[in-house]
Write a protein that holds these residues in place. Structure first.
Motif, mmCIF file in Angstrom:
data_model
loop_
_atom_site.group_PDB
_atom_site.id
_atom_site.type_symbol
_atom_site.label_atom_id
_atom_site.label_comp_id
_atom_site.label_asym_id
_atom_site.label_seq_id
_atom_site.Cartn_x
_atom_site.Cartn_y
_atom_site.Cartn_z
ATOM 1 N N LEU A 71 0.846 -1.192 0.000
ATOM 2 C CA LEU A 71 0.000 0.000 0.000
ATOM 3 C C LEU A 71 0.876 1.234 0.000
ATOM 4 O O LEU A 71 1.911 1.277 0.651
ATOM 5 C CB LEU A 71 -0.869 0.026 1.257
ATOM 6 C CG LEU A 71 -1.575 -1.260 1.617
ATOM 7 C CD1 LEU A 71 -2.364 -1.070 2.884
ATOM 8 C CD2 LEU A 71 -2.474 -1.682 0.483
ATOM 9 N N ASP A 72 0.431 2.221 -0.713
ATOM 10 C CA ASP A 72 1.188 3.461 -0.761
ATOM 11 C C ASP A 72 0.227 4.605 -1.029
ATOM 12 O O ASP A 72 -0.863 4.404 -1.554
ATOM 13 C CB ASP A 72 2.244 3.382 -1.871
ATOM 14 C CG ASP A 72 3.280 4.477 -1.730
ATOM 15 O OD1 ASP A 72 3.307 5.117 -0.667
ATOM 16 O OD2 ASP A 72 4.047 4.690 -2.682
ATOM 17 N N SER A 73 0.612 5.803 -0.616
ATOM 18 C CA SER A 73 -0.208 6.973 -0.905
ATOM 19 C C SER A 73 0.686 8.053 -1.461
ATOM 20 O O SER A 73 1.798 8.252 -0.986
ATOM 21 C CB SER A 73 -0.884 7.498 0.361
ATOM 22 O OG SER A 73 -1.731 6.528 0.885
ATOM 23 N N ASP A 74 0.158 8.708 -2.472
ATOM 24 C CA ASP A 74 0.853 9.860 -3.012
ATOM 25 C C ASP A 74 0.433 11.051 -2.162
ATOM 26 O O ASP A 74 -0.751 11.343 -2.046
ATOM 27 C CB ASP A 74 0.415 10.047 -4.465
ATOM 28 C CG ASP A 74 1.297 11.043 -5.182
ATOM 29 O OD1 ASP A 74 2.248 11.529 -4.552
ATOM 30 O OD2 ASP A 74 1.034 11.314 -6.361
ATOM 31 N N ARG A 75 1.417 11.708 -1.534
ATOM 32 C CA ARG A 75 1.062 12.790 -0.617
ATOM 33 C C ARG A 75 1.596 14.130 -1.076
ATOM 34 O O ARG A 75 2.571 14.209 -1.812
ATOM 35 C CB ARG A 75 1.618 12.491 0.784
ATOM 36 C CG ARG A 75 0.816 11.444 1.521
ATOM 37 C CD ARG A 75 1.451 11.150 2.860
ATOM 38 N NE ARG A 75 0.758 10.060 3.529
ATOM 39 C CZ ARG A 75 -0.205 10.247 4.429
ATOM 40 N NH1 ARG A 75 -0.577 11.447 4.776
ATOM 41 N NH2 ARG A 75 -0.798 9.206 4.997
ATOM 42 N N GLU A 76 0.960 15.177 -0.574
ATOM 43 C CA GLU A 76 1.473 16.522 -0.831
ATOM 44 C C GLU A 76 2.753 16.729 -0.030
ATOM 45 O O GLU A 76 3.081 15.938 0.841
ATOM 46 C CB GLU A 76 0.423 17.559 -0.411
ATOM 47 C CG GLU A 76 -0.685 17.706 -1.428
ATOM 48 C CD GLU A 76 -1.864 18.492 -0.891
ATOM 49 O OE1 GLU A 76 -1.715 19.137 0.151
ATOM 50 O OE2 GLU A 76 -2.917 18.442 -1.531
ATOM 51 N N THR A 190 3.945 1.147 2.802
ATOM 52 C CA THR A 190 5.028 2.108 2.933
ATOM 53 C C THR A 190 4.652 3.069 4.062
ATOM 54 O O THR A 190 3.484 3.166 4.427
ATOM 55 C CB THR A 190 5.204 2.909 1.629
ATOM 56 O OG1 THR A 190 4.030 3.707 1.461
ATOM 57 C CG2 THR A 190 5.390 2.008 0.435
ATOM 58 N N PRO A 191 5.626 3.794 4.601
ATOM 59 C CA PRO A 191 5.309 4.732 5.683
ATOM 60 C C PRO A 191 4.282 5.786 5.271
ATOM 61 O O PRO A 191 3.579 6.323 6.120
ATOM 62 C CB PRO A 191 6.654 5.387 5.995
ATOM 63 C CG PRO A 191 7.663 4.392 5.566
ATOM 64 C CD PRO A 191 7.075 3.687 4.389
ATOM 65 N N ASP A 192 4.184 6.080 3.997
ATOM 66 C CA ASP A 192 3.265 7.115 3.546
ATOM 67 C C ASP A 192 1.823 6.643 3.463
ATOM 68 O O ASP A 192 0.906 7.455 3.406
ATOM 69 C CB ASP A 192 3.688 7.620 2.157
ATOM 70 C CG ASP A 192 4.702 8.736 2.271
ATOM 71 O OD1 ASP A 192 4.906 9.196 3.409
ATOM 72 O OD2 ASP A 192 5.268 9.132 1.247
ATOM 73 N N ALA A 193 1.617 5.354 3.409
ATOM 74 C CA ALA A 193 0.259 4.834 3.270
ATOM 75 C C ALA A 193 -0.586 5.285 4.451
ATOM 76 O O ALA A 193 -0.063 5.545 5.524
ATOM 77 C CB ALA A 193 0.295 3.319 3.210
ATOM 78 N N SER A 194 -1.872 5.400 4.242
ATOM 79 C CA SER A 194 -2.705 5.837 5.368
ATOM 80 C C SER A 194 -3.380 4.636 6.014
ATOM 81 O O SER A 194 -3.566 3.588 5.411
ATOM 82 C CB SER A 194 -3.743 6.860 4.918
ATOM 83 O OG SER A 194 -4.734 6.238 4.166
ATOM 84 N N VAL B 212 1.110 4.078 12.788
ATOM 85 C CA VAL B 212 0.362 2.907 13.245
ATOM 86 C C VAL B 212 1.316 1.726 13.445
ATOM 87 O O VAL B 212 1.163 0.937 14.370
ATOM 88 C CB VAL B 212 -0.731 2.542 12.224
ATOM 89 C CG1 VAL B 212 -1.552 1.362 12.712
ATOM 90 C CG2 VAL B 212 -1.633 3.723 11.974
ATOM 91 N N GLN B 213 2.298 1.658 12.556
ATOM 92 C CA GLN B 213 3.218 0.525 12.623
ATOM 93 C C GLN B 213 4.019 0.517 13.923
ATOM 94 O O GLN B 213 4.284 -0.550 14.474
ATOM 95 C CB GLN B 213 4.162 0.544 11.424
ATOM 96 C CG GLN B 213 4.833 -0.802 11.262
ATOM 97 C CD GLN B 213 5.667 -0.887 10.015
ATOM 98 O OE1 GLN B 213 6.137 0.130 9.499
ATOM 99 N NE2 GLN B 213 5.857 -2.082 9.516
ATOM 100 N N VAL B 214 4.386 1.708 14.393
ATOM 101 C CA VAL B 214 5.123 1.775 15.664
ATOM 102 C C VAL B 214 4.290 1.135 16.766
ATOM 103 O O VAL B 214 4.783 0.310 17.543
ATOM 104 C CB VAL B 214 5.448 3.250 16.021
ATOM 105 C CG1 VAL B 214 6.027 3.335 17.418
ATOM 106 C CG2 VAL B 214 6.409 3.839 15.026
ATOM 107 N N VAL B 215 2.998 1.478 16.799
ATOM 108 C CA VAL B 215 2.129 0.917 17.831
ATOM 109 C C VAL B 215 1.985 -0.594 17.639
ATOM 110 O O VAL B 215 2.075 -1.366 18.596
ATOM 111 C CB VAL B 215 0.742 1.602 17.792
ATOM 112 C CG1 VAL B 215 -0.176 1.001 18.834
ATOM 113 C CG2 VAL B 215 0.888 3.087 18.029
ATOM 114 N N MET B 216 1.792 -1.018 16.393
ATOM 115 C CA MET B 216 1.611 -2.447 16.143
ATOM 116 C C MET B 216 2.864 -3.231 16.495
ATOM 117 O O MET B 216 2.791 -4.314 17.060
ATOM 118 C CB MET B 216 1.215 -2.672 14.677
ATOM 119 C CG MET B 216 -0.169 -2.183 14.409
ATOM 120 S SD MET B 216 -0.963 -2.661 12.862
ATOM 121 C CE MET B 216 0.301 -3.146 11.803
ATOM 122 N N ASP B 217 4.008 -2.660 16.178
ATOM 123 C CA ASP B 217 5.267 -3.333 16.513
ATOM 124 C C ASP B 217 5.434 -3.471 18.014
ATOM 125 O O ASP B 217 5.899 -4.499 18.504
ATOM 126 C CB ASP B 217 6.455 -2.540 15.946
ATOM 127 C CG ASP B 217 6.711 -2.923 14.502
ATOM 128 O OD1 ASP B 217 6.024 -3.839 14.025
ATOM 129 O OD2 ASP B 217 7.582 -2.307 13.866
#
Lengths: 237, 237
Positions: A71-76, A190-194, B212-217
């Motif tokens: 999963l990924d998101s295109d962010r501003e 990815t970290p950007d995904a919501s 969210v991943q930090v919490v899940m980890d």
């Protein structure tokens, strides 16, 4: 003195209820505004245990069954938080799902571009019931044997031929029937995904009756593949 | 010619029936309502087709703000032996002991602070700052106390959390969560934690996945591999 009955005057006892109604209305308004009628739902998830598992004990997933979603998101552009001075991620412009089947093996040519990137991209939009699209279509196709049986079962259930409990039990049996071809879905982000995307994907698992799925961490290979995909097809990274 | 006298009619609407209805409505709302819990950040949960309701007892909610601040709230069992108040009280005691074991600056709480803690719903500050917050609450300065836990106003709001897999040097989030395992008494609570019913993750739709991943980890490190995501109801198209 002769006994004389004192005639009691009959009074019409008429209480004006208007202020009472006013007050009640106020109270009702208060309760209506301060309460939650709808309780939240919960989506259960089990993460794999952190304990190191011996290599030989691990159940290897069949290559043909595995499908990985990233999963990924295109962010501003990120902004800075006024209070803490920490960077804050920008608003989501577009949500993307990358996916590949089987295992990821990569090889690069001299310029660093991957020669065998099998990453594909799809969308969250599930399409319509008759014409599923995006991620739902992918999952439905891979899990079609289970989906078909569940649909038949649902038909029986709707016709009141079985109780809810029987239906649930049978549905569970079908979902876990190892004689059917069922995909194993690995979800990464990815970290950007919501967070919403994560829930949407988990939701698709429920909708498409997929019994074997797990959330996993991105590996270096996954990141390389996404970066390569973006470099080749244009994008935000 | 004499004037036609308009007879003045007494306009008196009988409000009794109206009053009856409003009282009925009021009773209904009073009985069915569960009050909205005040939360330091407003989160808009994503929706899913999951149909399992959030339990009203034996529940730990991990609230994650879009910027990664973490808040905890604990609801005890319906049985008054292990009510929310009593559980919070023993939670605070074991957390204080554990914190003083691992951190150099020991903390302690007065009886008054402990009582206030047992009554408050949300835990959302570093343990070292908790005393100040409880004092404000105890003096009924609710607004000032709320400012402390509001991440928009106080950069230190939220329970400190980081990526940490070493439980010998736990972060504060891990101390809080770990203490849940040894809450005295209620076996059902422990079972619910193990089966994943008792831990609910509540995050905003837009929360980036890394947060969210930090919490899940962390939960994974604590062997709380099973938990639930709190979602709103979505009807399947």
């Amino acid at each position: 003195m002769a006994k004389e009955k004192v005639r009691q005057k009959k009074m019409t006892v008429r209480v004006d209820f208007t202020p009472m109604v006013d007050m009640n209305m106020l109270l009702i308004t208060f309760f209506m505004l301060c309460t939650t009628m709808i309780k939240s739902q919960t989506l259960q998830i089990s993460l794999p245990s952190n304990d190191k598992v011996e290599q030989k004990d691990q159940n290897k997933v069949k290559q043909s069954e595995a499908i990985t979603f990233i999963l990924d998101s295109d962010r501003e552009a990120p902004t800075t938080d006024k209070l803490t001075g920490q960077p804050v991620k920008g608003k989501v412009k577009k949500d993307l799902i990358y996916y590949y089947e089987g295992q990821a093996d990569i090889a690069a040519d001299a310029s660093g571009a991957l020669t065998n990137n099998k990453l594909k991209v799809t969308e969250f939009d599930p399409g319509t019931a008759d014409e599923p699209a995006g991620i739902r279509k992918i999952l439905m196709e891979r899990n079609k044997e289970v989906v078909k049986q569940i649909a038949e079962l649902k038909e029986h259930w709707r016709n009141k031929e079985m109780t809810d409990e029987q239906y649930q039990d049978r549905a569970r049996e079908i979902r876990n029937d190892s004689t059917l071809t069922r995909p194993v879905v690995i979800i990464k982000a990815t970290p950007d995904a919501s967070y919403e995307n994560l829930i949407s994907v988990l939701d698709e698992m429920q909708i498409n009756s997929i019994s074997r799925y797990q959330i996993d961490r991105m590996t270096a290979v996954d990141s390389a593949m996404v970066l390569d995909y973006v470099a080749k097809h244009g994008g935000h990274k | 010619m004499g004037r036609v006298k308009v007879k003045k009619k007494d306009v008196f609407i009988d409000m009794t029936a109206m009053s009856d209805v409003t009282v009925l409505l009021l009773t209904f709302f009073m009985l069915t309502s569960t009050f909205l819990q005040k939360e330091p950040v407003i989160v808009n949960t994503p929706s899913s087709v999951a149909e399992v309701k959030v339990p009203d007892s034996n529940l730990v909610t991990v609230l994650v703000s879009p910027k990664g601040k973490v808040f905890l709230s604990l609801t005890g069992s319906k049985d008054s032996t292990y009510s929310s108040e009593k559980m919070r009280l023993s939670l605070l005691e074991s957390v204080t002991a554990e914190y003083n074991k691992h951190y150099k600056t020991p903390v302690s709480f007065t009886d008054q602070q402990k009582v206030t803690f047992a009554r408050s719903t949300v835990i959302g500050l570093p343990i070292s700052k908790l005393g100040e917050y409880l004092d404000l609450l105890g003096q009924n300065k609710v607004e000032k106390a709320d400012e402390l836990t509001d991440p928009e106003k106080n950069p230190n709001a939220g329970i400190p959390i980081d990526m940490n897999e070493d439980l010998n040097n736990p972060n504060e989030f891990q101390i809080w969560m770990n203490a849940l395992y040894d809450l005295p008494g209620d076996a059902a609570f422990y079972d619910d934690i193990i089966s994943g019913k008792a831990i609910a993750l509540k995050a905003d739709k837009s929360t980036p996945y890394d947060v969210v991943q930090v919490v899940m980890d962390n939960l994974q490190t604590l062997k709380m591999n099973k938990f639930t995501f709190m979602t709103a109801l979505k009807t399947e198209k």
